[in-house]
Design an enzyme around this catalytic site. Structure first.
Site, PDB file in Angstrom:
ATOM      1  N   ASP A 166     109.304  -6.743 109.814  1.00 11.23           N
ATOM      2  CA  ASP A 166     110.192  -5.742 109.222  1.00 11.23           C
ATOM      3  C   ASP A 166     111.650  -5.918 109.622  1.00 11.23           C
ATOM      4  O   ASP A 166     112.517  -5.201 109.116  1.00 11.23           O
ATOM      5  CB  ASP A 166     109.716  -4.328 109.569  1.00 11.23           C
ATOM      6  CG  ASP A 166     109.637  -4.073 111.066  1.00 11.23           C
ATOM      7  OD1 ASP A 166     109.807  -5.019 111.850  1.00 11.23           O
ATOM      8  OD2 ASP A 166     109.390  -2.917 111.461  1.00 11.23           O
ATOM      9  N   TYR A 245     117.267 -10.441 116.733  1.00  9.54           N
ATOM     10  CA  TYR A 245     116.684 -11.248 117.805  1.00  9.54           C
ATOM     11  C   TYR A 245     117.550 -12.446 118.189  1.00  9.54           C
ATOM     12  O   TYR A 245     117.366 -13.025 119.260  1.00  9.54           O
ATOM     13  CB  TYR A 245     115.278 -11.716 117.420  1.00  9.54           C
ATOM     14  CG  TYR A 245     114.239 -10.628 117.572  1.00  9.54           C
ATOM     15  CD1 TYR A 245     113.516 -10.488 118.748  1.00  9.54           C
ATOM     16  CD2 TYR A 245     113.999  -9.729 116.548  1.00  9.54           C
ATOM     17  CE1 TYR A 245     112.576  -9.478 118.899  1.00  9.54           C
ATOM     18  CE2 TYR A 245     113.064  -8.712 116.679  1.00  9.54           C
ATOM     19  CZ  TYR A 245     112.362  -8.588 117.856  1.00  9.54           C
ATOM     20  OH  TYR A 245     111.440  -7.580 117.999  1.00  9.54           O
TER      21      TYR A 245
END
Length: 447
Positions: A166, A245
């Protein structure tokens, strides 16, 4: 339609069940089976699902089983979100590299490699069970590290294994809000690997490029997480917005310092939190649901907290009512079952989406999804620094997959050594040996 959820005792399963309640008639769901190796966790989550059904005023029948063959037999779709080694394993994944001054994070860096080493063999056995007992089923994988796991199971199931995350869609929705547009009216030019991707363009129906204006507007960048996380100066240097990330790559030392100065890494926090939640077995549906929601709020609040702390962002994680991996999974299921040809960002075989990778490399790119599954869209050439990092990390991923399937210490150390966040071969050896000492499953697999 039969839907099986492997990892059915997992904490986030109620999110999936809530999404299924909204779609059951449209999809013709007849049977939902929850599989887990821990019957007590199934019972605890079952009480939460009872509470959701009561609140919704309508029930979607489900049953439990600890027998994998029973769970997947003749299934049409299998959702899978498992954590091999449970949260105790995550704590080790994070703690060992941190002790050596290296990033300790669940899916990125050494922690992601260790997680994959013990997860991939289990996932391949699931894929083999499906190939034998549900050969026409689609496996929609949420199990992390999602890209590596999906590439490993595609060796068994081919394109009928699809990986979801997601993070990309969440980024796209936040950027759409920042430019004041409905995400459904925009095209998002996103490319990369799981937890290693970049948004390099946003266009409206007329073809107008909207990202350039956003990158020049610091006030609008401050309105969403990635803008605050990376900062306008760095985003303008990249001329793209990275997946959250990538903070661990661009600001590795800062993140390590932030984690080591915190009271406890996130894995340790979640371990204690979920131990308390699962220990409250026996609550009726309404009480179980209330307990689950309170626990979930604290869980979501701490998501990516170490990166936000390192960036000096004191805000909490922004929840997304239209996001979450349950919505991504349902979008894939609907697109395949109803042949809707929706455009979704997924983890699937490259084919020719990124021309510098081979056709079987699993990538994370926009795909047109219909009855035949995901068809990745051609993304063309990408900026050289992104290409170099993608190529390096794909080599790390494939070396990790081989190490996991062969039980090879040599390949495991090689994968760790090749990772750009690991500073030396000796550090890689120390990390792997630290993992083996603390994880009995790795001691057995890498004897």
């Amino acid at each position: 339609m039969k839907l099986t959820i492997v990892g059915g005792g997992g904490f986030r399963v109620p999110l999936v069940y809530g999404a299924l309640l909204e779609k059951k008639d449209r999809l013709g769901l007849e049977e939902v089976v929850l599989h887990d190796i821990d019957a007590s966790r199934l019972e605890r989550i079952g009480a939460v699902l009872d509470g959701l059904a009561e609140e919704h005023g309508e029930r979607l029948p489900f049953r439990f089983t600890t027998d994998l063959v029973d769970a997947v037999q003749d299934a049409d779709f299998v959702f899978c979100a498992i954590r091999v080694g449970q949260l105790e394993g995550r704590v080790v994944d994070e703690d060992v590299p941190l002790g050596l001054g290296v990033l300790g994070q669940e899916t990125t860096g050494p922690g992601g490699i260790c997680f994959a080493l013990r997860t991939i063999p289990v996932m391949v056995r699931l894929a083999e069970t499906m190939a034998k007992h549900a050969p026409n089923a689609w496996l929609i994988n949420f199990t992390n590290p999602a890209g590596m796991v999906t590439e490993a199971i595609q060796q068994v199931l081919g394109d009928r294994a699809v990986g979801i995350c997601d993070s990309p869609s969440g980024l796209c929705r936040r950027v759409a809000a920042a430019v004041g547009r409905d995400p459904g009216d925009l095209w998002f030019d996103y490319f990369g690997l799981n937890h290693l991707g970049w948004l390099r363009g946003v266009r409206d129906g007329s073809g107008k490029q909207l990202l350039d204006g956003l990158l020049e507007d610091d006030a609008r960048l401050e309105t969403f997480e990635e803008g605050r996380l990376f900062g306008g100066e760095w985003l303008r240097s990249l001329a793209m917005i990275p997946n959250e990330y990538l903070y661990y790559f661009y600001y590795a030392a800062d993140t390590v310092s932030a984690i080591r100065s915190s009271s406890a890494p996130r894995g340790a926090f979640l371990l204690e939190q979920q131990r308390a939640f699962y220990a409250q077995d026996g609550q009726p549906g309404g009480e179980a649901l209330a307990s689950w929601r309170a626990t979930r709020h604290d869980r979501e609040r701490t998501y990516m907290a170490e990166a936000r702390n390192a960036a000096g962002d004191e805000s909490e994680h922004e929840g997304d009512a239209n996001g979450g991996y349950e919505h991504e999974a349902m979008a894939v299921l609907e697109a395949i079952a109803l042949n809707s040809r929706a455009v979704l960002i997924l983890n699937t075989a490259n084919r020719s989406a990124l021309p510098f990778l081979d056709e079987r490399a699993v990538v994370e790119v926009p795909c047109v999804v219909g009855r035949a599954g995901p068809v990745p869209m051609a993304m063309g050439q990408v900026p050289s620094h992104a290409r170099a990092l993608v190529e390096m990390m794909k080599d790390v991923e494939r070396t990790t997959i081989d190490a996991a399937l062969l039980g090879s210490r040599e390949l495991a150390v090689k994968a760790l050594s090749l990772h750009p966040l690991v500073p030396s071969v000796n550090t890689a050896r120390a990390i792997f040996d630290g993992y083996r000492r603390r994880l009995p499953a790795l001691q057995e697999a890498f004897a």
